[in-house]
Design a protein around this motif. Structure first.
Motif, mmCIF file in Angstrom:
data_model
loop_
_atom_site.group_PDB
_atom_site.id
_atom_site.type_symbol
_atom_site.label_atom_id
_atom_site.label_comp_id
_atom_site.label_asym_id
_atom_site.label_seq_id
_atom_site.Cartn_x
_atom_site.Cartn_y
_atom_site.Cartn_z
ATOM 1 N N ILE A 1 0.831 -1.220 0.000
ATOM 2 C CA ILE A 1 0.000 0.000 0.000
ATOM 3 C C ILE A 1 0.863 1.266 0.000
ATOM 4 C CG2 ILE A 1 -1.764 1.300 1.338
ATOM 5 C CD1 ILE A 1 -2.839 -1.151 -0.224
ATOM 6 N N LYS A 2 2.004 1.200 0.682
ATOM 7 C CA LYS A 2 2.914 2.352 0.775
ATOM 8 C C LYS A 2 2.215 3.598 1.309
ATOM 9 C CE LYS A 2 5.963 0.775 -2.915
ATOM 10 N NZ LYS A 2 5.275 -0.482 -3.225
ATOM 11 N N PRO A 3 1.626 3.497 2.500
ATOM 12 C CA PRO A 3 0.945 4.674 3.053
ATOM 13 C C PRO A 3 1.944 5.741 3.513
ATOM 14 C CG PRO A 3 1.039 2.939 4.693
ATOM 15 C CD PRO A 3 1.629 2.356 3.424
ATOM 16 N N LYS A 4 1.533 7.001 3.404
ATOM 17 C CA LYS A 4 2.364 8.088 3.960
ATOM 18 C C LYS A 4 2.026 8.246 5.449
ATOM 19 C CE LYS A 4 4.129 10.276 0.136
ATOM 20 N NZ LYS A 4 5.015 9.333 -0.503
ATOM 21 N N ILE A 5 0.798 7.803 5.783
ATOM 22 C CA ILE A 5 0.338 7.881 7.173
ATOM 23 C C ILE A 5 -0.226 6.520 7.563
ATOM 24 C CG2 ILE A 5 -1.459 8.891 8.669
ATOM 25 C CD1 ILE A 5 -1.172 11.481 7.084
ATOM 26 N N LEU A 6 0.296 5.975 8.661
ATOM 27 C CA LEU A 6 -0.194 4.681 9.141
ATOM 28 C C LEU A 6 -0.833 4.896 10.514
ATOM 29 C CD1 LEU A 6 -0.153 1.542 8.545
ATOM 30 C CD2 LEU A 6 1.856 1.467 10.017
ATOM 31 N N SER B 1 10.344 -2.690 3.832
ATOM 32 C CA SER B 1 11.080 -1.798 2.934
ATOM 33 C C SER B 1 10.463 -0.401 2.860
ATOM 34 C CB SER B 1 11.109 -2.411 1.530
ATOM 35 O OG SER B 1 9.775 -2.526 1.065
ATOM 36 N N TRP B 2 9.431 -0.157 3.673
ATOM 37 C CA TRP B 2 8.708 1.110 3.556
ATOM 38 C C TRP B 2 8.837 1.953 4.823
ATOM 39 C CZ3 TRP B 2 7.315 4.025 -0.179
ATOM 40 C CH2 TRP B 2 6.366 5.024 0.007
ATOM 41 N N LYS B 3 9.229 3.227 4.631
ATOM 42 C CA LYS B 3 9.346 4.126 5.785
ATOM 43 C C LYS B 3 8.132 5.037 5.808
ATOM 44 C CE LYS B 3 13.020 6.756 7.914
ATOM 45 N NZ LYS B 3 14.359 7.250 7.688
ATOM 46 N N THR B 4 7.509 5.175 6.959
ATOM 47 C CA THR B 4 6.279 5.965 6.986
ATOM 48 C C THR B 4 6.067 6.669 8.322
ATOM 49 O OG1 THR B 4 3.912 5.854 6.476
ATOM 50 C CG2 THR B 4 4.803 4.001 7.687
ATOM 51 N N ASN B 5 5.071 7.558 8.324
ATOM 52 C CA ASN B 5 4.700 8.291 9.542
ATOM 53 C C ASN B 5 3.613 7.501 10.254
ATOM 54 O OD1 ASN B 5 6.173 10.891 8.962
ATOM 55 N ND2 ASN B 5 4.891 10.699 7.129
ATOM 56 N N VAL B 6 3.887 7.160 11.493
ATOM 57 C CA VAL B 6 2.959 6.288 12.233
ATOM 58 C C VAL B 6 2.376 7.026 13.434
ATOM 59 C CG1 VAL B 6 2.731 4.048 13.396
ATOM 60 C CG2 VAL B 6 4.433 4.321 11.579
ATOM 61 N N ILE B 7 1.081 6.848 13.647
ATOM 62 C CA ILE B 7 0.445 7.383 14.852
ATOM 63 C C ILE B 7 -0.482 6.314 15.424
ATOM 64 C CG2 ILE B 7 -1.539 8.483 13.646
ATOM 65 C CD1 ILE B 7 -1.255 10.820 15.700
ATOM 66 N N ALA B 8 -0.479 6.177 16.744
ATOM 67 C CA ALA B 8 -1.403 5.234 17.385
ATOM 68 C C ALA B 8 -2.540 6.029 18.022
ATOM 69 C CB ALA B 8 -0.669 4.427 18.436
ATOM 70 N N SER B 9 -3.706 5.416 18.078
ATOM 71 C CA SER B 9 -4.841 6.056 18.731
ATOM 72 C C SER B 9 -5.720 4.973 19.355
ATOM 73 C CB SER B 9 -5.630 6.890 17.713
ATOM 74 O OG SER B 9 -6.543 7.726 18.391
ATOM 75 N N PHE B 10 -6.694 5.399 20.151
ATOM 76 C CA PHE B 10 -7.551 4.408 20.802
ATOM 77 C C PHE B 10 -8.410 3.668 19.779
ATOM 78 C CE2 PHE B 10 -7.280 7.288 24.688
ATOM 79 C CZ PHE B 10 -6.412 6.437 25.353
ATOM 80 N N ILE C 1 -3.908 13.875 12.553
ATOM 81 C CA ILE C 1 -3.870 13.192 11.248
ATOM 82 C C ILE C 1 -4.257 14.183 10.144
ATOM 83 C CG2 ILE C 1 -4.962 11.352 9.856
ATOM 84 C CD1 ILE C 1 -5.293 9.806 12.592
ATOM 85 N N LYS C 2 -5.279 14.992 10.418
ATOM 86 C CA LYS C 2 -5.726 15.989 9.441
ATOM 87 C C LYS C 2 -4.589 16.975 9.145
ATOM 88 C CE LYS C 2 -9.774 18.809 8.526
ATOM 89 N NZ LYS C 2 -9.509 20.248 8.578
#
Ligand code: URA
Length: 236
Positions: free
Chosen positions: A155-160, A192-201, A223-224
């Motif tokens: 998928i190669k997300p920019k935001i995970l 192989s993919w570097k991305t921006n990750v955020i966790a939430s409830f 996220i917005k």
């Protein structure tokens, strides 16, 4: 001694899956970006291959007891990928993630930041329903981790977005606690993919603890903002 060995083996497996790019290699780095030439149909075909490899999984207790594979929903071209824990009863029947009550809340959360299922891509840590809606075990999480990593690579997300502790622990490490780790951006190499990750409830947790929705709202706004900062047009 046996306990330490098991822990070590798990740790090695984990780093192999998550951080293998940190291993030094005497070969030159290939800086040619293969993703530039990748078409959407390559993506669809890679997703199809991944789906087949999960369907071919042998000796999996989750799979034996489940009705359907729950692979994904949403837009494979999206730059936003959401990872939940695992399918529940409704998802097991329909073969789609987040279609029950937690899914309805997730839809509302997405709507609050002008997103919906056509603008994001959704999957889970495990692709078959754990019986009685229990949490997937550590062993089950590790068994499905290579598929999740591959899914992210495709998928190669920019935001995970990691919803809940199971998703958080499988990607960012088992020592993290959701109440402390949520709402923090982390740049992470996943396969192989570097991305921006955020966790939430997780939405199911928010249904049990509605007073925590205020924190979830903070995370959604982050996220917005990230979408704006990265200049990501959400009408893919
Ligand atoms: N909870 C999850 O984590 N995933 C689903 O697909 C449904 C409920």
């Amino acid at each position: 001694m046996k306990k330490i060995n098991t822990k070590l083996i798990k740790l090695i497996k984990y780093y192999t899956l998550i951080n293998h790019n940190l291993i030094f290699d005497k070969n030159a780095i290939n800086r040619y970006d293969k993703t530039l030439n990748e078409t959407n149909s390559d993506k669809i075909s890679n997703l199809d291959t991944l789906k087949k490899s999960i369907l071919n999984l042998k000796n999996c207790n989750l799979k034996k007891k489940a009705k359907n594979l729950v692979f994904s929903d949403g837009n494979p071209s999206s730059k936003v990928m959401i990872v939940g824990e695992g399918p529940g009863a409704n998802e097991d029947i329909e073969g789609l993630p987040f279609v029950g009550r937690a899914g309805q809340l997730l839809d509302k959360m997405l709507q609050a930041i002008n997103l919906d299922r056509t603008k994001v891509y959704i999957t889970n840590v495990v692709n078959y329903r754990p019986p009685e809606n229990r949490k997937p075990s550590e062993e089950e999480i590790l068994r499905y981790l290579p598929f999740l990593v591959k899914h992210i690579e495709i998928i190669k997300p920019k935001i995970l977005v990691l919803l809940g502790s199971t998703a958080l622990n499988s990607i960012l490490g088992s020592e993290k606690v959701i109440s402390k780790a949520r709402g923090i951006w982390v740049t992470k190499q996943i396969g192989s993919w570097k991305t921006n990750v955020i966790a939430s409830f997780h939405p199911a947790y928010l249904m049990r603890q509605p007073d925590q929705k205020k924190h979830s709202w903070v995370d959604l706004k982050m996220i917005k903002k990230k979408l704006e900062d990265l200049n990501i047009k959400i009408d893919n």
